[in-house]
Design an enzyme around this catalytic site. Structure first.
Site, PDB file in Angstrom:
ATOM      1  CG  LEU A 212     110.707 -77.414  20.664  1.00  0.00           C
ATOM      2  CD1 LEU A 212     110.354 -78.712  19.955  1.00  0.00           C
ATOM      3  CD2 LEU A 212     112.052 -77.538  21.361  1.00  0.00           C
TER       4      LEU A 212
ATOM      5  N   GLY B 253      99.284 -85.831  14.537  1.00  0.00           N
ATOM      6  CA  GLY B 253      99.484 -87.044  15.313  1.00  0.00           C
ATOM      7  C   GLY B 253      98.232 -87.386  16.104  1.00  0.00           C
TER       8      GLY B 253
ATOM      9  CG  ASN C  59     103.483 -74.817   9.314  1.00  0.00           C
ATOM     10  OD1 ASN C  59     104.560 -74.883   9.912  1.00  0.00           O
ATOM     11  ND2 ASN C  59     102.466 -75.598   9.598  1.00  0.00           N
TER      12      ASN C  59
ATOM     13  CG  HIS D 207      95.582 -23.649  10.106  1.00  0.00           C
ATOM     14  ND1 HIS D 207      94.263 -24.019  10.194  1.00  0.00           N
ATOM     15  CD2 HIS D 207      95.643 -22.387  10.630  1.00  0.00           C
ATOM     16  CE1 HIS D 207      93.563 -23.044  10.735  1.00  0.00           C
ATOM     17  NE2 HIS D 207      94.374 -22.049  11.017  1.00  0.00           N
TER      18      HIS D 207
ATOM     19  CB  SER E 150     100.073 -16.679   8.607  1.00  0.00           C
ATOM     20  OG  SER E 150      98.835 -16.923   9.239  1.00  0.00           O
TER      21      SER E 150
END
Length: 456
Positions: free
Chosen positions: A11, A140, A227, A363, A405
């Site tokens: 459900l 219930g 809920n 790096h 670099s």
């Protein structure tokens, strides 16, 4: 005992008003997966021949999200109670199969508990999952006579005496298809809510002389529904605590089990160590002696033996061979592959790129659409320029290359074995084996230079 064929009804038609969301309640996630998907997975593992999903609000979004060809989609246009929802699915029930009723917002129900419920169902009767609560308000109540279950009374319809009963209905039950269809046809809405309660079938079965077997789950949290977001967050922590406990007992060292999230499946070797605030998503495999630093996110990846991932690194759809080191603050995007002993350091990003054995990118580097050989050094600030605004192009770097670099490699480009690229070079043409490449603007010195002065 030998079980009959079984189908499952889930459900999932509720709007979830208290979630305050445009997303259907059952699509809110627990451990990175929609709540209803947890329930579908449990039904599948239990061996369901068919899964009927009763939907209402947000049906199109449900179908787009779940995308399961095996689901039978059942529309409940009006939400008139659980009995009404089951009535919509009833035409699909076979007389000779059992029907198990589950809920899309009860995500922690376990296969083990459902199997015990299935085994306990009496011939011609009903298997009912119940729990006992210190405070059963709002639920219930299970009524009994001489120990036998006789019915379920909803809280709003219960007498003061019945409200003292601590055993409550979880809503999960199993019954024969033919029996269930007959009982569903007899339901009425003569109650405080004006709804059709599935719980009324318990009294109908009892008055037919059918047995109702009550079974308790291994953990009460298995039957907790959602809920609102507070309840969802509590179930998330319960689920994560259970996963952490399983991993600890299987040999994984979680440095802080309360700060670990598993949002998928984790396969692991021996002596794995995981620090705090690590998130595992999708399907992840960790080899022997793998170490994961704090704050890392690992998703759909394979990490080989003796690898170490330093803090705050993100690894997604990547493959690492043995003894690789990553990070800190590294990002491996889909298609990243590191061969044995490779190293990716801080602020390095890889995508669709392979880094060869023993190669290093220490790096501040971007490696995209690249194939990099063994024993290559990638200097800080190196970029593979793989995108021209419309298409992606590949960079190939041979073994034993030294990249200085602040180098830009403008793809498509190939750098031969043993080549050296000087710092600050922009490489736009292929480089032969063992060549030295440099491209620099001549350095200019101006004696007595004075900086501009700001105008008043």
């Amino acid at each position: 005992m030998l079980n009959s064929a079984m189908s499952v009804v889930i459900l999932a038609a509720g709007k979830g008003t208290r979630m305050y969301s445009d997303i259907p309640k059952v699509l809110h996630t627990l451990a990175g997966k929609p709540m209803v998907q947890h329930v579908i997975d449990a039904a599948t593992k239990l061996g369901a021949a068919q899964v009927h999903l009763v939907y209402g609000h947000g049906g199109e979004l449900l179908k787009q999200t779940l995308k399961d060809d095996k689901l039978n989609w059942v529309l409940q246009a009006e939400q008139l109670g659980t009995g009404h929802a089951m009535q919509q699915a009833a035409p699909f029930f076979s007389d000779d199969e059992d029907i198990l009723m589950l809920y899309g917002d009860v995500p922690l129900i376990s296969v083990e508990t459902l199997q015990r419920l299935r085994d306990a169902k009496p011939q011609g009767g009903i298997g009912l999952l119940t729990v006992k609560l210190d405070d059963p308000s709002g639920y219930g109540r299970i009524t009994r006579e001489n120990g036998k279950v006789t019915g379920i009374v909803e809280h709003k319809d219960a007498t003061d005496e019945q409200r003292q009963i601590q055993e409550i209905n979880t809503g999960i039950l199993i019954a024969n298809g033919a029996d269930l269809k007959r009982w569903l046809s007899k339901l009425t809405n003569n109650n405080a809510q004006g709804e059709y309660y599935i719980t009324d079938i318990i009294a109908l079965a009892y008055h037919e002389g059918r047995e109702i077997a009550a079974v308790h789950p291994a953990r009460i949290s298995e039957t907790d529904g959602v809920n609102n977001r507070l309840q969802l967050s509590r179930l998330e922590r319960i689920y994560q605590a259970e996963q952490a406990e399983k991993l600890l007992l299987s040999g994984v060292m979680l440095r802080d089990p309360a700060r670990f999230d598993l949002r998928g499946n984790l396969a692991h070797g021996r002596d794995v160590e995981i620090d705090a605030n690590v998130i595992i998503e999708g399907n992840v495999t960790l080899g022997h002696r793998v170490k994961i630093g704090a704050g890392c996110i690992i998703k759909n990846s394979v990490i080989g033996d003796d690898c170490e991932i330093s803090p705050y690194s993100v690894v997604e759809d990547a493959h690492l061979e043995a003894a690789c080191t990553i990070g800190p603050f590294a990002r491996l995007r889909p298609g990243a592959e590191l061969l044995a002993g490779a190293h990716v350091g801080n602020f390095v990003e890889m995508k669709k790129a392979r880094l060869g054995k023993g190669s290093k990118a220490g790096h501040l580097t971007y490696l995209g659409d690249a194939e990099i050989g063994d024993n290559v050094n990638i200097g800080a600030g190196t970029i593979t320029c793989n995108y021209d605004g419309a298409n992606k192009f590949k960079t190939v770097i041979g073994d034993d290359v030294f990249v200085g670099s602040d180098t830009q490699l403008v793809a498509p480009v190939t750098v031969g074995k043993g080549a050296t690229i000087a710092a600050g070079t922009t490489v736009t043409r292929n480089v032969a084996d063992n060549e030295l490449v440099l491209s620099r603007v001549p350095q200019v010195h101006k004696q007595g230079w004075q900086r501009p002065v700001k105008k008043k």
